[in-house]
Write a protein that holds these residues in place. Structure first.
Motif, PDB file in Angstrom:
ATOM      1  N   UNK A  28       0.678  -1.105  -0.025  1.00  0.00           N
ATOM      2  CA  UNK A  28       0.031  -0.004  -0.010  1.00  0.00           C
ATOM      3  C   UNK A  28       0.767   1.328  -0.160  1.00  0.00           C
ATOM      4  N   UNK A  29       0.112   2.454  -0.505  1.00  0.00           N
ATOM      5  CA  UNK A  29       0.876   3.632  -0.152  1.00  0.00           C
ATOM      6  C   UNK A  29       0.500   4.153   1.034  1.00  0.00           C
ATOM      7  N   UNK A 201       7.409   8.369   1.079  1.00  0.00           N
ATOM      8  CA  UNK A 201       8.527   7.540   0.659  1.00  0.00           C
ATOM      9  C   UNK A 201       8.837   6.566   1.950  1.00  0.00           C
ATOM     10  N   UNK A 202       9.102   7.140   2.960  1.00  0.00           N
ATOM     11  CA  UNK A 202       9.456   6.318   3.863  1.00  0.00           C
ATOM     12  C   UNK A 202       8.358   4.988   4.461  1.00  0.00           C
ATOM     13  N   UNK A 203       7.332   5.479   4.326  1.00  0.00           N
ATOM     14  CA  UNK A 203       6.218   4.467   4.749  1.00  0.00           C
ATOM     15  C   UNK A 203       5.651   3.499   3.753  1.00  0.00           C
ATOM     16  N   UNK A 261      14.317   7.359   5.481  1.00  0.00           N
ATOM     17  CA  UNK A 261      13.209   7.332   4.735  1.00  0.00           C
ATOM     18  C   UNK A 261      13.245   7.436   3.224  1.00  0.00           C
ATOM     19  N   UNK A 262      14.845   7.038   2.868  1.00  0.00           N
ATOM     20  CA  UNK A 262      15.282   6.653   1.597  1.00  0.00           C
ATOM     21  C   UNK A 262      14.904   7.764   0.604  1.00  0.00           C
ATOM     22  N   UNK A 263      15.123   8.960   0.812  1.00  0.00           N
ATOM     23  CA  UNK A 263      15.007  10.156   0.170  1.00  0.00           C
ATOM     24  C   UNK A 263      16.236  10.529  -0.418  1.00  0.00           C
ATOM     25  N   UNK A 264      17.128   9.643  -0.910  1.00  0.00           N
ATOM     26  CA  UNK A 264      18.448   9.877  -1.382  1.00  0.00           C
ATOM     27  C   UNK A 264      18.954  10.146  -2.710  1.00  0.00           C
ATOM     28  N   UNK A 265      18.238  10.831  -3.377  1.00  0.00           N
ATOM     29  CA  UNK A 265      18.678  11.433  -4.808  1.00  0.00           C
ATOM     30  C   UNK A 265      19.868  12.142  -4.484  1.00  0.00           C
ATOM     31  N   UNK A 266      19.742  12.932  -3.523  1.00  0.00           N
ATOM     32  CA  UNK A 266      20.981  13.886  -3.056  1.00  0.00           C
ATOM     33  C   UNK A 266      20.648  14.368  -1.496  1.00  0.00           C
ATOM     34  N   UNK A 267      21.658  14.694  -0.864  1.00  0.00           N
ATOM     35  CA  UNK A 267      21.546  15.568   0.341  1.00  0.00           C
ATOM     36  C   UNK A 267      21.006  16.867   0.181  1.00  0.00           C
TER      37      UNK A 267
END
Length: 361
Positions: A28-29, A201-203, A261-267
């Motif tokens: 699920x989202x 993203x994280x969940x 939360x894996x929001x890791x395109x860049x810092x």
């Protein structure tokens, strides 16, 4: 705003109150429950039974955990407007189990004003069968011990518009009428795509849900980078409510959202305009001096058992760079407009030594 009770950093959670399964649902989202207690505290409020409570100094207590970005907004706005003398504050600890936030940082594990161990008690005092999450921030009626509202977007707007009689001299105008329509559009995008986008993203409960959330987040981050390249603040030359709402996400980005939360395109530190903007605000009285990085990390890495089952809290990142030169003055503007900066933080409300580069060990 996390919907699940605080425990101390070193204590083990009771299995029956584990948060496991509370945040991530396979396939699920992530969808945030945005139904809150819609009562308001307003000038001339005369009927609590109909959700209109009076603005009254000393009547209410703001319960706001430093760890929570949504609660952090209220801490900042209360300080910027100088409401400390008329609205007391209670601060739960950074971690909680599936029941509610607790006052484990206070002597005896009880809030010194409300006399309760768990915020849950204030909710149940008014709604014995309250069916939703026990969230912060919450405003509690001190005399009755019952929650008044947890509608965090409205709480800060009402601080700006309904509590004006008690604003400090020089308080900034955080919600100017001539900017409200545009600000509503900006705030909506910032909330859906950034404030809540990092959680989406994280969940995420599937790769597909995560991929969609990731793309939406970075589309919005790129929009903000472009917007802030030519203007010092989101709405122009002075700080507003919009900046408060974005700041509490940005300040958590590299310590938590990038990895956890894996929001890791860049810092954040790799986005020149956003990083400069975030440092500009951090170094502005009322913003950075409310941030407790240690509590922030403890909250996310310990509470979210779904995505960090070991509950190990990372040591990094090095946060000294928050005090480096940002150069945003070149864009003009003045943070407080015709107003002034708030005074020093009260000793009783200072962030713990070593938890923020403004409070070095």
């Amino acid at each position: 705003m996390s919907q699940t009770s605080a425990r101390t950093e070193n204590s083990a959670p009771a299995t029956e109150y584990s948060t496991k399964g509370a945040y991530v649902h396979t396939g699920e989202e992530f969808t945030r429950d945005t139904h809150y207690i819609e009562d308001r505290i307003v000038r001339g409020g005369d009927n609590p039974n109909e959700g209109r409570w009076p603005v009254e100094p000393g009547r209410y207590r703001l319960v706001a955990a430093r760890a929570c970005p949504w609660a952090n907004r209220t801490i900042i706005v209360r300080r910027l407007l100088g409401l400390e003398d008329v609205l007391s504050i209670g601060m739960p600890g950074p971690t909680h189990d599936a029941r509610s936030w607790t006052f484990d940082l206070d002597d005896g594990g009880k809030d010194p004003v409300l006399g309760i161990e768990r915020l849950q008690q204030a909710y149940f005092k008014r709604f014995p069968d309250y069916p939703r999450g026990i969230t912060v921030p919450a405003v509690v009626d001190v005399a009755s011990g019952a929650v008044v509202t947890n509608n965090y977007p409205q709480i800060t707007l009402d601080f700006s518009t309904e509590w004006t009689e008690f604003h400090r001299d020089g308080a900034p105008e955080l919600y100017p009428e001539h900017l409200r329509d545009e600000m509503a559009e900006v705030n909506k995008r910032v909330f859906t795509e950034v404030n809540n986008g990092v959680y989406r993203c994280g969940f995420a409960g599937s790769q597909e849900a995560y991929n969609k959330a990731y793309e939406r987040l970075w589309t919005a981050m790129d929009w903000l980078e472009e917007r802030l390249t030519t203007r010092r603040y989101l709405m122009g030359e002075t700080i507003t409510e919009a900046d408060v709402r974005l700041f509490t996400t940005l300040v958590r980005f590299d310590p938590v959202y990038h990895g956890h939360f894996k929001c890791n395109r860049n810092k954040l530190t790799e986005m020149p305009a956003l990083w400069g903007y975030a440092r500009d605000l951090f170094q502005t009285p009322g913003f950075g001096d409310t941030i407790d990085f240690e509590q922030i990390k403890q909250h996310y890495y310990i509470v979210h058992e779904d995505i960090n089952p070991t509950q190990i809290v990372p040591q990094g990142p090095d946060l000294a760079n928050w005090l480096s030169d940002h150069g945003r003055e070149a864009l003009g503007g003045s943070p407080f407009g015709n107003g002034t900066a708030p005074g020093p933080v009260r000793d009783s409300e200072r962030v713990s030594t070593g938890h923020n580069p403004l409070y070095p060990a």
